[in-house]
Motif scaffolding. Structure first.
Motif, PDB file in Angstrom:
ATOM      1  N   LEU A 117       9.432  10.124  -2.446  1.00 44.25           N
ATOM      2  CA  LEU A 117       9.384  11.563  -2.636  1.00 44.25           C
ATOM      3  C   LEU A 117       8.171  12.189  -1.950  1.00 44.25           C
ATOM      4  O   LEU A 117       8.263  13.236  -1.336  1.00 44.25           O
ATOM      5  N   GLN A 118       7.036  11.553  -2.084  1.00 45.09           N
ATOM      6  CA  GLN A 118       5.807  12.049  -1.480  1.00 45.09           C
ATOM      7  C   GLN A 118       4.851  10.883  -1.298  1.00 45.09           C
ATOM      8  O   GLN A 118       4.701  10.052  -2.187  1.00 45.09           O
ATOM      9  N   SER A 119       4.225  10.810  -0.142  1.00 38.03           N
ATOM     10  CA  SER A 119       3.336   9.683   0.144  1.00 38.03           C
ATOM     11  C   SER A 119       1.952  10.175   0.527  1.00 38.03           C
ATOM     12  O   SER A 119       1.794  11.183   1.221  1.00 38.03           O
ATOM     13  N   GLN A 120       0.932   9.446   0.061  1.00 41.93           N
ATOM     14  CA  GLN A 120      -0.446   9.707   0.444  1.00 41.93           C
ATOM     15  C   GLN A 120      -1.008   8.526   1.242  1.00 41.93           C
ATOM     16  O   GLN A 120      -2.210   8.341   1.326  1.00 41.93           O
ATOM     17  N   ALA A 121      -0.114   7.745   1.815  1.00 42.27           N
ATOM     18  CA  ALA A 121      -0.527   6.573   2.581  1.00 42.27           C
ATOM     19  C   ALA A 121      -1.263   7.006   3.848  1.00 42.27           C
ATOM     20  O   ALA A 121      -1.041   8.092   4.389  1.00 42.27           O
ATOM     21  N   GLU A 122      -2.145   6.133   4.322  1.00 42.24           N
ATOM     22  CA  GLU A 122      -2.957   6.428   5.495  1.00 42.24           C
ATOM     23  C   GLU A 122      -2.163   6.187   6.779  1.00 42.24           C
ATOM     24  O   GLU A 122      -1.277   5.320   6.826  1.00 42.24           O
ATOM     25  N   PRO A 123      -2.485   6.894   7.857  1.00 41.80           N
ATOM     26  CA  PRO A 123      -1.797   6.700   9.143  1.00 41.80           C
ATOM     27  C   PRO A 123      -2.413   5.543   9.931  1.00 41.80           C
ATOM     28  O   PRO A 123      -2.811   5.698  11.074  1.00 41.80           O
ATOM     29  N   TRP A 124      -2.494   4.396   9.297  1.00 42.56           N
ATOM     30  CA  TRP A 124      -3.163   3.247   9.908  1.00 42.56           C
ATOM     31  C   TRP A 124      -2.164   2.227  10.432  1.00 42.56           C
ATOM     32  O   TRP A 124      -1.110   2.008   9.842  1.00 42.56           O
ATOM     33  N   LYS A 125      -2.529   1.598  11.525  1.00 46.73           N
ATOM     34  CA  LYS A 125      -1.802   0.429  12.016  1.00 46.73           C
ATOM     35  C   LYS A 125      -2.733  -0.765  11.843  1.00 46.73           C
ATOM     36  O   LYS A 125      -3.838  -0.778  12.392  1.00 46.73           O
ATOM     37  N   TYR A 160       0.818  -1.213   0.000  1.00 39.49           N
ATOM     38  CA  TYR A 160       0.000   0.000   0.000  1.00 39.49           C
ATOM     39  C   TYR A 160       0.854   1.268   0.000  1.00 39.49           C
ATOM     40  O   TYR A 160       0.605   2.198  -0.768  1.00 39.49           O
ATOM     41  N   PHE A 161       1.854   1.305   0.859  1.00 33.72           N
ATOM     42  CA  PHE A 161       2.701   2.499   0.964  1.00 33.72           C
ATOM     43  C   PHE A 161       3.361   2.813  -0.373  1.00 33.72           C
ATOM     44  O   PHE A 161       3.385   3.961  -0.823  1.00 33.72           O
ATOM     45  N   LEU A 162       3.888   1.764  -1.028  1.00 25.95           N
ATOM     46  CA  LEU A 162       4.568   1.960  -2.321  1.00 25.95           C
ATOM     47  C   LEU A 162       3.587   2.484  -3.366  1.00 25.95           C
ATOM     48  O   LEU A 162       3.885   3.414  -4.109  1.00 25.95           O
ATOM     49  N   HIS A 163       2.395   1.882  -3.403  1.00 25.19           N
ATOM     50  CA  HIS A 163       1.420   2.272  -4.419  1.00 25.19           C
ATOM     51  C   HIS A 163       0.869   3.679  -4.206  1.00 25.19           C
ATOM     52  O   HIS A 163       0.423   4.330  -5.155  1.00 25.19           O
ATOM     53  N   GLN A 164       0.908   4.161  -2.979  1.00 30.87           N
ATOM     54  CA  GLN A 164       0.363   5.480  -2.667  1.00 30.87           C
ATOM     55  C   GLN A 164       1.447   6.563  -2.637  1.00 30.87           C
ATOM     56  O   GLN A 164       1.185   7.693  -2.233  1.00 30.87           O
ATOM     57  N   SER A 165       2.649   6.209  -3.059  1.00 31.37           N
ATOM     58  CA  SER A 165       3.770   7.152  -2.966  1.00 31.37           C
ATOM     59  C   SER A 165       4.372   7.443  -4.337  1.00 31.37           C
ATOM     60  O   SER A 165       4.332   6.602  -5.247  1.00 31.37           O
ATOM     61  N   ASN A 166       4.949   8.644  -4.459  1.00 28.31           N
ATOM     62  CA  ASN A 166       5.805   8.948  -5.593  1.00 28.31           C
ATOM     63  C   ASN A 166       7.222   8.536  -5.199  1.00 28.31           C
ATOM     64  O   ASN A 166       7.688   8.863  -4.098  1.00 28.31           O
TER      65      ASN A 166
END
Length: 256
Positions: free
Chosen positions: A86-94, A67-73
Motif C-alpha cells: 500500500l505504501q513503502s518507505q524503503a530506501e532507493p538503494w541497490k 527490508y522492503f516488507l518491513h518498511q511498507s504498509n
C-alpha cells in the motif's frame, strides 16, 4: 560511484553485542549502525553499495532481503496468498552483498569485491563508524590531488577530561572531551582508484598495513582533513554514547 563497506569482522571488543550478530548490525536507536552509515552516503547522492560480509553475514542478508516488507504498509490476503503493497518507505538503494570469507582481513575483503566494482574509482569505509563528513568535498579533494587513495583524516576526542593547571596546581580550565593529542588518524571514508587492488595479495592482507603503507611510500596517498564529527563504535561505551545522542536528537552524523 559505488560505496564499499567492510562489514565482516568479529567485533570482539563489543562482544556484549556481537555474540549473536555482526557488529554492523548493532542498533543505534532502532536501526543498525550499518543503516546509519548508508544513510550518510545516500543523503549525499550515493545509493549503490557493495557490502563485504563475513562473520554472521547471513544476518545482514536477511535484514535487507526483508527490508522492503518491513518498511511498507501491506495487505495480506491469506485466501489467495498474495501481498499488496500500500505504501513503502524503503530506501532507493541497490545493494550487493558479497561473502568475503569469515577469516579474511580487511585487504582480503576489498580484493574479493573487485569483480563487483569494475575498473572505476570507488568509495570505501568501515561498517562501525559514523561521521558528518562531506563526501562531495572529499571526492573533489581526491580528484584534485590525483592520488590513488584519499583517506579522511580525523582528530579523535580524548576519553578523559583535561585539566589545565597553574604552577600551584590550581585548575584554571577543564575540558570534558579534549581533542586527544592533536594527531591526525585514519578515520576511514576513503576514495580509491581501482589500481589499489594490485596492492592486495589475498585474504590475509590487512588493508591498513602493506597496501596503505606502500601506497603512501610511493606518494600516492592524500589526506582529506575532517574537523567535524567522527566517532567509531569500538566498545559498549561508544555504542551507548551514540545511542544517547540519537535518542536525544543530537546525532551530529544525521545529515538526512
Amino acid at each position: 560511484m559505488k560505496v564499499v563497506i567492510l562489514a565482516g569482522g568479529l567485533g570482539t571488543r563489543l562482544s556484549e553485542e556481537t555474540a549473536l550478530r555482526p557488529k554492523p548490525m548493532v542498533d543505534i536507536g532502532d536501526k543498525p549502525i550499518l543503516w546509519h552509515i548508508m544513510k550518510i552516503y545516500a543523503a549525499q547522492g550515493f545509493n549503490e553499495f557493495v557490502i563485504c560480509l563475513g562473520y554472521k553475514g547471513y544476518i545482514i542478508k536477511e535484514y535487507f532481503a526483508n527490508y522492503f516488507l518491513h518498511q511498507s504498509n501491506v495487505t495480506i490476503d491469506l485466501t489467495t496468498n498474495t501481498i499488496e503493497t500500500l505504501q513503502s518507505q524503503a530506501e532507493p538503494w541497490k545493494i550487493t552483498l558479497v561473502d568475503t570469507g569469515k577469516e579474511s582481513m580487511t585487504g582480503g575483503r576489498i580484493k574479493r569485491v573487485a569483480p563487483f566494482i569494475g575498473n572505476e574509482p570507488f568509495l570505501l569505509t568501515y561498517g562501525d563508524g559514523v561521521s558528518n563528513v562531506d563526501v562531495t568535498k572529499l571526492l573533489a579533494h581526491h580528484k584534485e590531488s590525483k592520488k590513488m587513495v584519499t583517506v579522511t583524516a580525523v582528530q579523535p576526542t580524548g576519553r578523559f577530561g583535561a585539566l589545565n593547571l597553574t604552577e600551584k596546581d590550581a585548575v584554571f580550565s577543564f575540558l570534558e572531551k579534549p581533542k586527544g593529542d592533536g594527531a591526525w588518524i585514519n578515520g576511514g571514508f576513503f576514495v580509491c582508484e581501482p589500481e589499489v587492488f594490485n596492492y592486495i595479495d589475498g585474504d590475509a592482507t590487512i588493508w591498513e598495513r602493506e597496501p596503505m603503507e606502500k601506497i603512501a611510500a610511493e606518494g600516492q596517498m592524500s589526506a582529506y582533513k575532517h574537523d567535524g564529527f567522527w566517532k567509531p563504535m569500538d566498545t559498549l561505551r561508544d555504542k551507548q554514547e551514540l545511542e544517547s545522542d540519537w535518542n536525544a536528537g543530537k546525532a551530529a552524523w544525521k545529515i538526512w
